[in-house]
Design an enzyme around this catalytic site. Sequence first.
Site, PDB file in Angstrom:
ATOM      1  CB  VAL A   1      -0.960   0.081   1.224  1.00  0.00           C
ATOM      2  CG1 VAL A   1      -2.028  -0.984   1.165  1.00  0.00           C
ATOM      3  CG2 VAL A   1      -0.211   0.040   2.533  1.00  0.00           C
TER       4      VAL A   1
ATOM      5  N   GLY B   1       8.782  -1.784   4.763  1.00  0.00           N
ATOM      6  CA  GLY B   1       7.616  -0.926   4.566  1.00  0.00           C
ATOM      7  C   GLY B   1       6.514  -1.256   5.555  1.00  0.00           C
TER       8      GLY B   1
ATOM      9  CG  ASP C   1      15.601  -7.896   0.081  1.00  0.00           C
ATOM     10  OD1 ASP C   1      15.614  -8.888  -0.669  1.00  0.00           O
ATOM     11  OD2 ASP C   1      15.114  -6.801  -0.255  1.00  0.00           O
TER      12      ASP C   1
ATOM     13  N   GLY D   1      17.723  -8.033  -3.832  1.00  0.00           N
ATOM     14  CA  GLY D   1      18.466  -7.230  -2.869  1.00  0.00           C
ATOM     15  C   GLY D   1      18.370  -5.789  -3.319  1.00  0.00           C
TER      16      GLY D   1
ATOM     17  CB  VAL E   1      12.834 -18.589  -8.946  1.00  0.00           C
ATOM     18  CG1 VAL E   1      14.281 -18.127  -8.948  1.00  0.00           C
ATOM     19  CG2 VAL E   1      12.779 -20.095  -8.752  1.00  0.00           C
TER      20      VAL E   1
ATOM     21  NE  ARG F   1       8.778 -12.013  -3.188  1.00  0.00           N
ATOM     22  CZ  ARG F   1       8.297 -10.861  -3.648  1.00  0.00           C
ATOM     23  NH1 ARG F   1       9.064  -9.790  -3.722  1.00  0.00           N
ATOM     24  NH2 ARG F   1       7.060 -10.772  -4.030  1.00  0.00           N
TER      25      ARG F   1
HETATM   26  O1  F6P Z   1      11.851  -6.868  -0.411  1.00  0.00           O
HETATM   27  C1  F6P Z   1      11.864  -8.148  -0.901  1.00  0.00           C
HETATM   28  C2  F6P Z   1      11.974  -8.144  -2.388  1.00  0.00           C
HETATM   29  O2  F6P Z   1      11.950  -9.476  -2.798  1.00  0.00           O
HETATM   30  C3  F6P Z   1      13.193  -7.386  -2.955  1.00  0.00           C
HETATM   31  O3  F6P Z   1      14.364  -8.131  -2.916  1.00  0.00           O
HETATM   32  C4  F6P Z   1      12.731  -7.069  -4.349  1.00  0.00           C
HETATM   33  O4  F6P Z   1      13.383  -5.937  -4.868  1.00  0.00           O
HETATM   34  C5  F6P Z   1      11.288  -6.787  -4.153  1.00  0.00           C
HETATM   35  O5  F6P Z   1      10.866  -7.499  -3.009  1.00  0.00           O
HETATM   36  C6  F6P Z   1      10.443  -7.164  -5.344  1.00  0.00           C
HETATM   37  O6  F6P Z   1       9.148  -6.791  -5.091  1.00  0.00           O
HETATM   38  P1  F6P Z   1       7.930  -7.062  -6.064  1.00  0.00           P
HETATM   39  O7  F6P Z   1       7.583  -8.503  -5.942  1.00  0.00           O
HETATM   40  O8  F6P Z   1       6.855  -6.193  -5.551  1.00  0.00           O
HETATM   41  O9  F6P Z   1       8.407  -6.736  -7.427  1.00  0.00           O
END
Ligand code: F6P
Length: 341
Positions: free
Chosen positions: A73, A104, A127, A170, A273, A275
């Site tokens: 948000v 955030g 991160d 990162g 990938v 995440r």
């Molecule tokens: O903050 C975690 C993160 O995975 C960062 O490493 C990356 O820049 C960002 O989120 C990507 O976010 P989104 O999925 O909103 O593009």
Amino acid sequence: MRIGVLTSGGDCPGLNAVIRSVVHRAVVDHGDEVVGFHDGWRGLLEGDHRRLDLESVAGILATGGTILGSSRVRPEQLTDGVERAKGHVADLGLDAVVAIGGEGTLKAARLLSDAGLPVVGVPKTIDNDIASTDVTFGFDTAVGVATDALDRLKTTAESHQRVLIVEVMGRHTGWIALQSGMAAGAHAILVPERPFDLDELSAVVGRRFAAGKRFAIVVVAEGAKPRAGSMEFETGGLDVYGHERFTGVARQLAVELERRLGKEARPVILGHVQRGGTPTAYDRVLATRFGWHAVEAAHARAFGMMTALRGTEITLVPLADAVERLKTVPPERYTEVECVL
Ligand code: F6P
């Protein structure tokens, strides 16, 4: 007690383990009721929620993502929504809100806590850039995924005598690049904390080929930048959430290295990938412990606090301290890595 829980910001492996742990500790041990807000702060601002009982968290410990959904948000949406959020918390009779998120989300948690909402924070992010906690869950999984990818990329790079520039996540910090690069024996590691010099990078990679090696692997964090004047670099401005839009540092480096070295250079962007998917055992344990302690914090009315790992112990730290600055890679850590630029 009635406890609300939400997951906000970019997802990360281990979120479901925290949700499950909160529900188990709250319902089984304290006889509490738990509700989950959908899609992070949006759910709280709109009162969009569902009851979480033991059945609803069965089987989620090892699953990636978040059963509650997540979203980002804009800061002004929250500032404008404080009274609405308070209204929903009052209507639902909530005694505490457990907010699970990264930089955030924790800033938003602090804002709402300062406005009088009973918030407990739980830090998450692949991160690993949250100050006040030694580690965030999700990081170990992301490093594992990136390391596995680097191991695989080495064999194909060698077969084709290529330079592979592997971009890992990162945004502000290079923890994933540093750890995965070290684990996989990368030949150069570039992090946002230390602007790189294209001449130096090119020399390191060039020396490797001159010494008879048949490939090179460069790991670069997505937020890494060249030293001023070192190369032309495209930037992408900010998105609506105030986050930098990345333009592909690996792609730009591949063009430059290929031009300078006459070796085929390819960018590989690992992206989301890192995440997705199941959390490692380490992340499941850390996430479960954070959930357990978040419920204890709620019962102790330790609002405005966040769970944190210090050494091997889980402790509580003020949200205000946790969001004051990011945890960056300290310079002495670079010196431990061979050929870091
Ligand atoms: O903050 C975690 C993160 O995975 C960062 O490493 C990356 O820049 C960002 O989120 C990507 O976010 P989104 O999925 O909103 O593009």
